[in-house]
Design a protein around this motif. Structure first.
Motif, short mmCIF file in Angstrom:
data_model
loop_
_atom_site.label_atom_id
_atom_site.label_comp_id
_atom_site.label_asym_id
_atom_site.label_seq_id
_atom_site.Cartn_x
_atom_site.Cartn_y
_atom_site.Cartn_z
N THR A 131 3.86 -2.33 -50.24
CA THR A 131 3.46 -2.07 -48.86
C THR A 131 2.73 -3.30 -48.32
O THR A 131 2.05 -4.00 -49.08
CB THR A 131 2.51 -0.85 -48.76
N LEU A 132 2.88 -3.53 -47.03
CA LEU A 132 2.11 -4.60 -46.39
C LEU A 132 0.66 -4.16 -46.31
O LEU A 132 0.36 -3.07 -45.84
CB LEU A 132 2.66 -4.89 -44.99
N SER A 133 -0.23 -5.01 -46.76
CA SER A 133 -1.64 -4.66 -46.78
C SER A 133 -2.22 -4.57 -45.37
O SER A 133 -1.85 -5.34 -44.48
CB SER A 133 -2.42 -5.70 -47.59
N SER A 134 -3.12 -3.62 -45.19
CA SER A 134 -3.82 -3.50 -43.90
C SER A 134 -4.83 -4.62 -43.70
O SER A 134 -5.42 -4.74 -42.63
CB SER A 134 -4.52 -2.14 -43.83
N GLU A 135 -5.03 -5.44 -44.75
CA GLU A 135 -5.94 -6.57 -44.63
C GLU A 135 -5.26 -7.80 -44.03
O GLU A 135 -5.89 -8.85 -43.89
CB GLU A 135 -6.52 -6.92 -46.00
N ASN A 136 -3.98 -7.67 -43.68
CA ASN A 136 -3.29 -8.75 -42.99
C ASN A 136 -3.52 -8.66 -41.49
O ASN A 136 -3.60 -7.57 -40.92
CB ASN A 136 -1.78 -8.68 -43.24
N ASP A 137 -3.66 -9.80 -40.86
CA ASP A 137 -3.65 -9.90 -39.40
C ASP A 137 -2.53 -10.85 -39.01
O ASP A 137 -2.30 -11.86 -39.68
CB ASP A 137 -4.99 -10.45 -38.87
N TYR A 138 -1.85 -10.52 -37.91
CA TYR A 138 -0.74 -11.35 -37.46
C TYR A 138 -1.08 -11.98 -36.12
O TYR A 138 -1.50 -11.28 -35.18
CB TYR A 138 0.55 -10.53 -37.35
N LEU A 139 -0.90 -13.29 -36.04
CA LEU A 139 -1.16 -14.01 -34.81
C LEU A 139 0.17 -14.47 -34.21
O LEU A 139 0.99 -15.08 -34.89
CB LEU A 139 -2.05 -15.23 -35.08
N PHE A 140 0.35 -14.16 -32.93
CA PHE A 140 1.57 -14.53 -32.22
C PHE A 140 1.23 -15.56 -31.14
O PHE A 140 0.18 -15.49 -30.51
CB PHE A 140 2.22 -13.30 -31.60
N PHE A 141 2.15 -16.50 -30.95
CA PHE A 141 1.89 -17.62 -30.05
C PHE A 141 2.89 -17.67 -28.91
O PHE A 141 4.10 -17.43 -29.11
CB PHE A 141 1.92 -18.94 -30.83
N ASN A 142 2.36 -18.01 -27.72
CA ASN A 142 3.18 -18.18 -26.52
C ASN A 142 4.13 -17.00 -26.30
O ASN A 142 5.34 -17.17 -26.15
CB ASN A 142 3.98 -19.49 -26.60
N LEU A 185 -4.53 -25.37 -31.65
CA LEU A 185 -3.81 -24.98 -30.44
C LEU A 185 -4.53 -25.54 -29.22
O LEU A 185 -5.70 -25.26 -29.01
CB LEU A 185 -3.71 -23.46 -30.34
N ARG A 186 -3.80 -26.32 -28.45
CA ARG A 186 -4.42 -26.93 -27.26
C ARG A 186 -3.92 -26.29 -25.97
O ARG A 186 -4.69 -25.98 -25.07
CB ARG A 186 -4.14 -28.44 -27.24
N SER A 187 -2.61 -26.10 -25.89
CA SER A 187 -2.05 -25.59 -24.64
C SER A 187 -1.26 -24.29 -24.84
O SER A 187 -0.57 -23.86 -23.92
CB SER A 187 -1.11 -26.65 -24.04
N SER A 188 -1.36 -23.69 -26.01
CA SER A 188 -0.58 -22.48 -26.30
C SER A 188 -1.48 -21.26 -26.34
O SER A 188 -2.64 -21.34 -26.71
CB SER A 188 0.15 -22.63 -27.65
N SER A 189 -0.90 -20.13 -25.96
CA SER A 189 -1.65 -18.88 -25.99
C SER A 189 -1.52 -18.23 -27.37
O SER A 189 -0.59 -18.49 -28.12
CB SER A 189 -1.12 -17.92 -24.92
N CYS A 190 -2.48 -17.36 -27.67
CA CYS A 190 -2.52 -16.70 -28.96
C CYS A 190 -2.98 -15.26 -28.77
O CYS A 190 -3.83 -14.97 -27.92
CB CYS A 190 -3.48 -17.44 -29.90
N CYS A 191 -2.40 -14.36 -29.54
CA CYS A 191 -2.87 -12.97 -29.53
C CYS A 191 -2.64 -12.37 -30.90
O CYS A 191 -1.80 -12.83 -31.68
CB CYS A 191 -2.18 -12.14 -28.44
#
Length: 335
Positions: A131-142, A185-191
């Motif tokens: 199983t994928l651990s719940s301790e992972n966080d995923y960051l998506f860009f642009n 990251l200088r000009s890219s968005s992140c969430c």
């Protein structure tokens, strides 16, 4: 007449030499076969590079639990996790807090900065005990804001509590404090967004330039929530504990290695002198040999081939052997 007799004796001598050589070859194969099957437990490698391999895993077929068969691969001293989306280098493997840490070379890293490379979504086989651990966080860009909900999560959750899980948090701690490279990251968005399944991860990547995974590593100090973020994917796994495996590993009962029959996937205890269906010191147990792939089985095939070739050659010699009126004498018989 003497010339004919001389040729006959030479043919018989040559045949006897060939037979002797053939028997030595067959005996050599049988000895090799016995020496390999008498040390079945040594077939299971217990490490790959500097990473220990213990139950329930095995990098040799027939070792460990069949639930994790063909999951780990050891190539050139590097351990890899095999999943439907590819093979991933294993950084660490823990049996105390059961999890595997893997890296994905195609994921975004600090050196990429604002240059995003094509990537693929990481996935696991749902039929396995991973199983994928719940301790992972995923960051998506642009990400495309017309296709993805990109908003500060606290504010969005206050306004739309029923859709709170669907937002990609643009005010997350990790986006504001990128691990190891806060200014990459200088000009890219992140969430930040935690996908509930592989399909949601795949959909996110259709509308985002790239992504990366960050797991929270426990620093082993007090308090327990003292953690540090690091790049990688944490995959949790179950350890199927069975009475038969515990008995097999018990040093009092022989100290065997837990494995399975590669044909039936039934439990086997791999011992120094063969394989047992219970534990090594059990005299009443049925013992099997040659069930670990690529070792004793291969030798037995070679032995069978050698014996078959020998029988064929002996028949050929018999057909050509000199016979006196159909009666074998001590001079011309083969055995």
């Amino acid at each position: 007449m003497s010339t004919s007799s001389s040729k006959s004796h030479m043919a018989i001598s040559l045949a006897n030499n060939c037979i002797s050589t053939l028997f030595i070859f067959i005996i050599f194969l049988l000895l090799q076969f016995l020496s390999i099957t008498e040390a079945q437990s040594s077939i299971c490698r217990n490490s790959c590079g500097d990473i220990p391999i213990q139950y329930p895993f095995g990098i040799d077929d027939g070792c460990g639990s069949p639930f994790y068969r063909h999951i780990l691969v050891c190539t050139g001293g590097q351990l890899q996790l095999r999943t439907p989306s590819g093979r991933y280098p294993v950084r660490n493997l823990s049996y105390i807090d059961p999890h595997i840490l893997v890296t994905d070379p195609l994921m975004w890293n600090c050196l990429d900065g604002d240059n995003f490379r094509p990537t693929r979504p990481f996935s696991l086989d749902t039929s396995t005990h991973f199983t994928l651990s719940s301790e992972n966080d995923y960051l998506f860009f642009n990400c495309s804001e017309s296709d993805v909900l990109v908003e500060p999560k606290p504010m969005f959750c206050e306004r739309f509590p029923d859709q709170c899980d669907s937002t990609c948090d643009s005010s997350s701690y990790l986006c504001r404090h990128m691990p190891e490279c806060p200014t990459a990251l200088r000009s890219s968005s992140c969430c930040s967004y935690y996908p509930k399944a592989t399909e949601s991860l795949r959909l996110m990547l259709k509308h985002c330039a790239s992504y990366t995974s960050v797991y929270w590593r426990n620093l082993g100090s007090t308090p327990a929530f003292d953690q540090a973020p690091e790049y990688g994917i944490r995959v949790d796994f179950d350890i199927p504990v069975t009475t038969r495996c515990l008995q097999c590993q018990d040093t009092v009962k022989g100290g065997g290695t837990c494995g399975f029959d590669i044909e039936t996937q039934d439990f086997l205890c791999l011992c120094d002198k063969g394989n047992s269906t219970t534990y090594c010191n059990d005299r009443t147990s049925s013992h099997r040999r040659g069930v670990v792939a690529g070792t004793a089985t291969a030798v037995s095939v070679a032995g069978a081939f050698g014996i078959g070739a020998g029988v064929w050659y002996l028949k050929k010699l018999r057909a050509k052997a000199p016979v006196t009126h159909g009666v074998q004498t001590n001079e011309n018989r083969l055995f």
